[in-house]
Scaffold this motif. Structure first.
Motif: not given
Length: 533
Positions: A73-75, A95-99, A116-121, A134-143
């Motif tokens: 729902g959020e891209g 939810t989750g804070g990843a953007g 990359g970046t997210t515009f919101l979240g 490339l395996a799909g594991e996401l790490t949040l670098l900065r909010s």
């Protein structure tokens, strides 16, 4: 005297027809050089919707893109595999804070990961910077958006400079809430704002940064500068900022009431460092034609118009994306408007400046509309995406091999004038020719008298009414790939005859014609505009 809606439309149709003659005197030419392929997903959750930003061809051979809606729902960040399969690499959630809502595409850094970046979240709601394997594991670098002075709302993605750090911009935030330029390390531990836009030096950057030959970063802003029509700037990795060019005010209107200026206004995409050493970009509006421009800038900051968009039906308009260049020096891009129905275009411009319309989008079951992405040249074609809620917004333009397209579709002549003004007695004819030697079957749609079911042939049409006729041919090859080709035929009414030996009812001003045409609904305008030669 009261005029019915039907009579009003008839009158407006007449005036708009006159406007077409005034503003579009050129004949149709064969402009469709690319076969259109719509790329669909078989899994509803993976259907990309509202695709924007640049597509990426990664080292694994797959194409990666971002969608602002869909997924959870959020891209999501999606993957187009070499076999044509579309899947979700990572879906963003509320939810989750990843953007939420990534507006631009991802890059692949020298460590092999996607960034990359997210515009919101994020934790503060001002967007995020993330890393994705490339395996799909996401790490949040900065909010982002931790305070009113923090960088906030990154509309575009990041770029990696020679110091290995990532650099990006935000639409808002900073000391003046007019946007920022920031730097962040690959692990997210080192973050700094390098520049706070003031408005005088630029405001609201939307385009991605690029690295110049001197190692400095170059970018554009949507607004700001003395005329508040956007700027071009450069900044060193150490934060030394220099304004290079400010776009001029929209100071005049052309003959059809569109605001123009010398070089364009309000760039919404980043720059390209081309093979000739100059920087190329696009402006959303302005320029000599009022529909935006492709511009060139020398390393010294001298800006000139490379192409001025003139809008529909044979040109582009209002580009939201930048340009790319092939090995032969040709430039490719898209525009949000323009094309046959003013629903967007894809185009090519030679290194000498010759413009060629590759595709005019028509928003149909076999087509899309209003592209926001640029074009990615890969696998013998040009890939892009459209910013719509309909499924299947990714597409490929097959550019053919050695100038030969899988589907060749043409009509000859391409422009005719009726010999009689009597209804039903236009009295002219044209021949449609098509060939698709690699196709297993073909289906015709549009204004064919008989559906073309063979993979090659000719058909002669006798035209009885002055109108703009459209022909589409969908051909499926042995592998199940569906390609679509389009062409058009313009049939004009005879010239208006004089009244009592004079010049008729007299000339109407273009502003009056525009005012009358504007009274129509957008939908009906499109219907009538197809009659413009």
């Amino acid at each position: 005297m009261q005029i019915s809606l039907g009579q009003g439309r008839l009158v407006a149709s007449f005036f708009l027809a006159l406007l077409c003659l005034v503003t579009q005197p050129q004949a149709f030419a064969r402009t469709q050089d690319a076969n259109f392929i719509r790329l669909n997903s078989t899994v509803s959750a993976d259907v990309p919707r509202r695709v924007s930003g640049d597509l990426l061809l990664a080292t694994d051979g797959n194409i990666y893109f971002t969608s602002t809606t869909g997924g959870l729902g959020e891209g999501f960040v999606g993957k187009l595999a070499t076999d044509g399969t579309i899947s979700t690499l990572h879906a963003f959630a509320t939810t989750g804070g990843a953007g939420q809502e990534p507006f631009d595409g991802v890059i692949q850094a020298n460590d092999g990961n996607l960034y990359g970046t997210t515009f919101l979240g994020g934790v503060q709601g001002g967007g995020t910077v993330f890393r994705l394997t490339l395996a799909g594991e996401l790490t949040l670098l900065r909010s982002l958006g931790a305070s009113s002075k923090d960088a906030s709302l990154p509309y575009t993605g990041v770029v990696q400079a020679s110091d290995n750090n990532l650099y990006g911009t935000t639409l808002r935030g900073g000391d003046n809430d007019k946007g920022t330029i920031f730097r962040i390390s690959l692990d997210g531990s080192n973050f700094a704002i390098l520049h706070h836009f003031t408005g005088a030096d630029g405001e609201n950057p939307e385009g991605r940064l690029i690295v110049g030959t001197n190692g400095e970063l170059y970018g554009t802003t949507l607004q700001g500068g003395p005329a508040n029509r956007g700027t071009i700037y450069r900044i060193s990795v150490g934060g030394i900022f220099n304004s290079m060019y400010s776009f001029p005010a929209l100071s005049a209107f052309n003959s059809i009431g569109i605001a123009v200026n010398a070089t364009g206004a309000n760039p919404r995409a980043g720059l390209l460092l081309a093979a000739d050493g100059n920087y190329y970009g696009t402006t959303y509006q302005g320029g000599p034609g009022g529909n935006g421009t492709v511009f060139a800038m020398t390393p010294a900051g001298v800006v000139s118009v490379f192409h001025a968009f003139t809008g529909p039906p044979l040109d582009g308009g209002s580009p939201l994306a930048g340009v790319v260049q092939d090995a032969a020096g040709n430039f490719y891009g898209t525009s949000q408007t323009g094309g046959y129905l003013d629903l967007g275009s894809a185009w090519r411009i030679s290194s000498s400046g010759q413009f060629r319309l590759l595709h005019g989008f028509v928003e149909s079951p076999i087509d899309v509309a209003n592209p926001r992405t640029g074009l990615l040249l890969a696998n013998g074609g040009a890939y892009g995406g459209a910013y719509t809620e309909s499924a299947g917004t990714l597409f490929k333009l097959d550019l053919g091999t050695n100038g030969v397209l899988p589907i060749e579709l043409s009509v000859s002549p391409e422009e005719l004038t009726c010999v009689s003004a009597v209804a039903g007695e236009c009295g002219v004819s044209a021949t449609i020719t098509w060939s698709s030697p690699t196709a297993a079957s073909c289906t015709a749609t549009g204004d064919w008298t008989n559906g073309a079911t063979t993979t090659s042939g000719t058909q002669t049409r006798t035209l009885t009414v002055a109108a703009n006729y459209h022909y589409a041919l969908s051909c499926t090859d042995g592998a199940g790939v569906v390609r679509n080709a389009f062409t058009a035929l313009a049939v004009k009414a005879p010239p208006l005859q004089s009244v009592d030996g004079g010049g008729g009812a007299g000339a109407l001003s273009v502003p009056l014609l525009l005012l009358l045409a504007a009274l129509l609904s957008r939908k009906y305008l499109r219907e009538i505009f197809t009659a413009c030669p």
